[in-house]
Scaffold this motif. Structure first.
Motif, PDB file in Angstrom:
ATOM      1  N   PRO A   1      41.372  52.116  30.229  1.00 29.32           N
ATOM      2  CA  PRO A   1      41.551  52.590  31.319  1.00 29.32           C
ATOM      3  C   PRO A   1      41.049  54.083  31.441  1.00 29.32           C
ATOM      4  O   PRO A   1      41.260  54.665  30.647  1.00 29.32           O
ATOM      5  CB  PRO A   1      43.234  52.642  31.435  1.00 29.32           C
ATOM      6  CG  PRO A   1      43.686  51.648  30.463  1.00 29.32           C
ATOM      7  CD  PRO A   1      42.940  51.649  29.387  1.00 29.32           C
ATOM      8  N   GLY A   2      40.311  54.004  32.688  1.00 27.27           N
ATOM      9  CA  GLY A   2      39.645  55.263  32.734  1.00 27.27           C
ATOM     10  C   GLY A   2      38.189  55.342  32.388  1.00 27.27           C
ATOM     11  O   GLY A   2      37.588  56.264  32.724  1.00 27.27           O
ATOM     12  N   GLY A   3      37.881  54.187  31.581  1.00 25.68           N
ATOM     13  CA  GLY A   3      36.555  54.153  31.297  1.00 25.68           C
ATOM     14  C   GLY A   3      35.533  53.624  32.253  1.00 25.68           C
ATOM     15  O   GLY A   3      35.973  53.382  33.260  1.00 25.68           O
ATOM     16  N   SER A   4      34.234  53.604  31.725  1.00 26.20           N
ATOM     17  CA  SER A   4      33.189  53.007  32.518  1.00 26.20           C
ATOM     18  C   SER A   4      32.460  51.834  31.970  1.00 26.20           C
ATOM     19  O   SER A   4      32.351  51.807  30.871  1.00 26.20           O
ATOM     20  CB  SER A   4      32.098  54.083  33.006  1.00 26.20           C
ATOM     21  OG  SER A   4      33.043  55.398  33.561  1.00 26.20           O
ATOM     22  N   LEU A   5      31.952  50.958  32.782  1.00 23.35           N
ATOM     23  CA  LEU A   5      31.132  50.047  32.547  1.00 23.35           C
ATOM     24  C   LEU A   5      29.639  49.980  33.654  1.00 23.35           C
ATOM     25  O   LEU A   5      30.115  50.379  34.832  1.00 23.35           O
ATOM     26  CB  LEU A   5      31.508  48.680  32.406  1.00 23.35           C
ATOM     27  CG  LEU A   5      32.331  48.446  31.128  1.00 23.35           C
ATOM     28  CD1 LEU A   5      33.025  47.027  31.250  1.00 23.35           C
ATOM     29  CD2 LEU A   5      31.658  48.471  29.800  1.00 23.35           C
ATOM     30  N   ARG A   6      28.746  49.385  33.107  1.00 29.68           N
ATOM     31  CA  ARG A   6      27.744  49.193  34.258  1.00 29.68           C
ATOM     32  C   ARG A   6      27.286  47.666  34.270  1.00 29.68           C
ATOM     33  O   ARG A   6      26.819  47.422  33.050  1.00 29.68           O
ATOM     34  CB  ARG A   6      26.469  50.062  34.198  1.00 29.68           C
ATOM     35  CG  ARG A   6      25.457  49.853  35.258  1.00 29.68           C
ATOM     36  CD  ARG A   6      24.417  50.730  35.220  1.00 29.68           C
ATOM     37  NE  ARG A   6      23.062  50.394  34.274  1.00 29.68           N
ATOM     38  CZ  ARG A   6      21.996  50.470  34.614  1.00 29.68           C
ATOM     39  NH1 ARG A   6      21.553  51.169  35.613  1.00 29.68           N
ATOM     40  NH2 ARG A   6      21.065  50.337  33.761  1.00 29.68           N
TER      41      ARG A   6
ATOM     42  N   TRP B   1      25.142  31.737  42.698  1.00 29.21           N
ATOM     43  CA  TRP B   1      26.132  32.234  41.962  1.00 29.21           C
ATOM     44  C   TRP B   1      25.469  32.502  40.560  1.00 29.21           C
ATOM     45  O   TRP B   1      24.824  31.856  39.920  1.00 29.21           O
ATOM     46  CB  TRP B   1      27.543  31.803  41.944  1.00 29.21           C
ATOM     47  CG  TRP B   1      28.072  31.483  42.938  1.00 29.21           C
ATOM     48  CD1 TRP B   1      28.082  30.692  43.932  1.00 29.21           C
ATOM     49  CD2 TRP B   1      29.103  32.666  43.471  1.00 29.21           C
ATOM     50  NE1 TRP B   1      29.066  30.865  44.873  1.00 29.21           N
ATOM     51  CE2 TRP B   1      29.661  32.192  44.693  1.00 29.21           C
ATOM     52  CE3 TRP B   1      29.500  33.884  42.953  1.00 29.21           C
ATOM     53  CZ2 TRP B   1      30.570  32.821  45.376  1.00 29.21           C
ATOM     54  CZ3 TRP B   1      30.526  34.523  43.603  1.00 29.21           C
ATOM     55  CH2 TRP B   1      31.046  33.987  44.880  1.00 29.21           C
ATOM     56  N   GLY B   2      25.622  33.806  40.066  1.00 27.77           N
ATOM     57  CA  GLY B   2      25.433  34.072  38.528  1.00 27.77           C
ATOM     58  C   GLY B   2      26.471  33.383  37.738  1.00 27.77           C
ATOM     59  O   GLY B   2      27.560  32.889  38.245  1.00 27.77           O
ATOM     60  N   GLN B   3      26.371  33.374  36.389  1.00 32.92           N
ATOM     61  CA  GLN B   3      27.252  32.848  35.684  1.00 32.92           C
ATOM     62  C   GLN B   3      28.609  33.561  35.229  1.00 32.92           C
ATOM     63  O   GLN B   3      29.533  33.096  34.701  1.00 32.92           O
ATOM     64  CB  GLN B   3      26.654  32.525  34.181  1.00 32.92           C
ATOM     65  CG  GLN B   3      26.803  33.895  33.109  1.00 32.92           C
ATOM     66  CD  GLN B   3      25.946  34.647  33.337  1.00 32.92           C
ATOM     67  OE1 GLN B   3      25.166  34.869  34.328  1.00 32.92           O
ATOM     68  NE2 GLN B   3      25.810  35.792  32.692  1.00 32.92           N
ATOM     69  N   GLY B   4      28.653  34.972  35.490  1.00 32.74           N
ATOM     70  CA  GLY B   4      29.852  35.537  35.574  1.00 32.74           C
ATOM     71  C   GLY B   4      29.867  36.433  34.115  1.00 32.74           C
ATOM     72  O   GLY B   4      29.263  36.032  33.063  1.00 32.74           O
ATOM     73  N   THR B   5      30.369  37.768  34.148  1.00 28.92           N
ATOM     74  CA  THR B   5      30.589  38.487  32.804  1.00 28.92           C
ATOM     75  C   THR B   5      32.052  38.982  33.067  1.00 28.92           C
ATOM     76  O   THR B   5      32.495  39.262  34.036  1.00 28.92           O
ATOM     77  CB  THR B   5      29.580  39.689  33.046  1.00 28.92           C
ATOM     78  OG1 THR B   5      29.784  40.283  31.574  1.00 28.92           O
ATOM     79  CG2 THR B   5      29.671  40.560  34.173  1.00 28.92           C
ATOM     80  N   GLN B   6      32.662  38.957  31.898  1.00 30.06           N
ATOM     81  CA  GLN B   6      34.081  39.378  31.777  1.00 30.06           C
ATOM     82  C   GLN B   6      34.224  40.862  31.443  1.00 30.06           C
ATOM     83  O   GLN B   6      33.446  41.292  30.594  1.00 30.06           O
ATOM     84  CB  GLN B   6      34.773  38.802  30.470  1.00 30.06           C
ATOM     85  CG  GLN B   6      36.345  39.087  30.247  1.00 30.06           C
ATOM     86  CD  GLN B   6      37.332  38.560  31.342  1.00 30.06           C
ATOM     87  OE1 GLN B   6      37.067  37.521  31.672  1.00 30.06           O
ATOM     88  NE2 GLN B   6      38.086  39.345  31.889  1.00 30.06           N
ATOM     89  N   VAL B   7      35.026  41.283  32.661  1.00 32.06           N
ATOM     90  CA  VAL B   7      35.552  42.766  32.342  1.00 32.06           C
ATOM     91  C   VAL B   7      36.943  42.663  31.841  1.00 32.06           C
ATOM     92  O   VAL B   7      37.772  42.345  32.739  1.00 32.06           O
ATOM     93  CB  VAL B   7      35.236  43.614  33.431  1.00 32.06           C
ATOM     94  CG1 VAL B   7      35.693  45.017  33.596  1.00 32.06           C
ATOM     95  CG2 VAL B   7      33.733  43.662  33.796  1.00 32.06           C
ATOM     96  N   THR B   8      37.433  43.623  30.774  1.00 28.27           N
ATOM     97  CA  THR B   8      38.594  43.634  30.569  1.00 28.27           C
ATOM     98  C   THR B   8      38.962  45.243  30.362  1.00 28.27           C
ATOM     99  O   THR B   8      38.386  45.855  29.680  1.00 28.27           O
ATOM    100  CB  THR B   8      38.934  43.084  29.333  1.00 28.27           C
ATOM    101  OG1 THR B   8      38.799  41.473  29.452  1.00 28.27           O
ATOM    102  CG2 THR B   8      40.406  42.976  28.830  1.00 28.27           C
ATOM    103  N   VAL B   9      40.054  45.685  31.107  1.00 29.71           N
ATOM    104  CA  VAL B   9      40.314  46.980  31.119  1.00 29.71           C
ATOM    105  C   VAL B   9      41.825  47.102  30.616  1.00 29.71           C
ATOM    106  O   VAL B   9      42.785  46.573  30.980  1.00 29.71           O
ATOM    107  CB  VAL B   9      40.261  47.834  32.432  1.00 29.71           C
ATOM    108  CG1 VAL B   9      40.755  49.038  32.131  1.00 29.71           C
ATOM    109  CG2 VAL B   9      39.088  47.540  33.214  1.00 29.71           C
ATOM    110  N   SER B  10      41.726  47.767  29.294  1.00 30.89           N
ATOM    111  CA  SER B  10      43.189  47.638  28.458  1.00 30.89           C
ATOM    112  C   SER B  10      43.226  48.587  27.202  1.00 30.89           C
ATOM    113  O   SER B  10      42.238  48.928  26.974  1.00 30.89           O
ATOM    114  CB  SER B  10      43.327  46.171  27.932  1.00 30.89           C
ATOM    115  OG  SER B  10      44.589  46.271  27.018  1.00 30.89           O
ATOM    116  N   SER B  11      44.263  49.214  27.073  1.00 30.91           N
ATOM    117  CA  SER B  11      44.166  50.196  26.222  1.00 30.91           C
ATOM    118  C   SER B  11      44.927  49.322  24.813  1.00 30.91           C
ATOM    119  O   SER B  11      45.078  49.962  23.700  1.00 30.91           O
ATOM    120  CB  SER B  11      45.505  50.960  26.300  1.00 30.91           C
ATOM    121  OG  SER B  11      46.652  50.638  26.811  1.00 30.91           O
TER     122      SER B  11
END
Length: 124
Positions: free
Chosen positions: A14-19, A114-124
């Motif tokens: 949490p609080g982090g970044s992704l592109r 649609w693209g195939q999707g990419t997983q984003v997980t926000v967790s400590s």
């Protein structure tokens, strides 16, 4: 053949970044609106952001001020910079496009590709 290849997802605190990136081919990229959707387990698919061919940009209220969309027409790629990530941002993120899909500062429609999707997980 229209192809959309999403990448850049991962696990972040949490609080982090992704592109995220969505590399595209098979169509005239600069003539299309292109956007990002996300879907979390058990939830409805949600439109996150889009960037029209004429420069309109839309952000969902849930991401305004934290996410930023950009596009590089020379590379046929759209980016989604995600800052100040929250656990509620956890989802599979998909890029999406179509020739005349609705995309203004007020909202976004759903295109047919649609693209195939990419997983984003926000967790400590």
């Amino acid at each position: 053949e229209v192809q959309l290849q999403a990448s850049g997802g991962g696990l972040v605190q949490p609080g982090g970044s992704l592109r995220l990136s969505c590399a595209s081919s098979g169509f005239t990229f600069d003539a299309y609106a292109i956007g990002w959707f996300r879907q979390a387990p058990g939830k409805e698919r949600e439109g996150v952001s889009c960037f029209s061919s004429t420069g309109y940009i839309y952000y969902a209220d849930s991401v305004k001020g934290r996410f930023s969309i950009s596009r590089d027409n020379a590379k046929s790629t759209v980016y989604l910079q995600m800052n100040s990530l929250k656990p509620d941002d956890t989802a599979v993120y998909y890029c999406n496009t179509a020739k005349d899909v609705y995309c203004t500062e007020y909202g976004m429609g759903i295109g047919g590709y649609w693209g195939q999707g990419t997983q984003v997980t926000v967790s400590s």
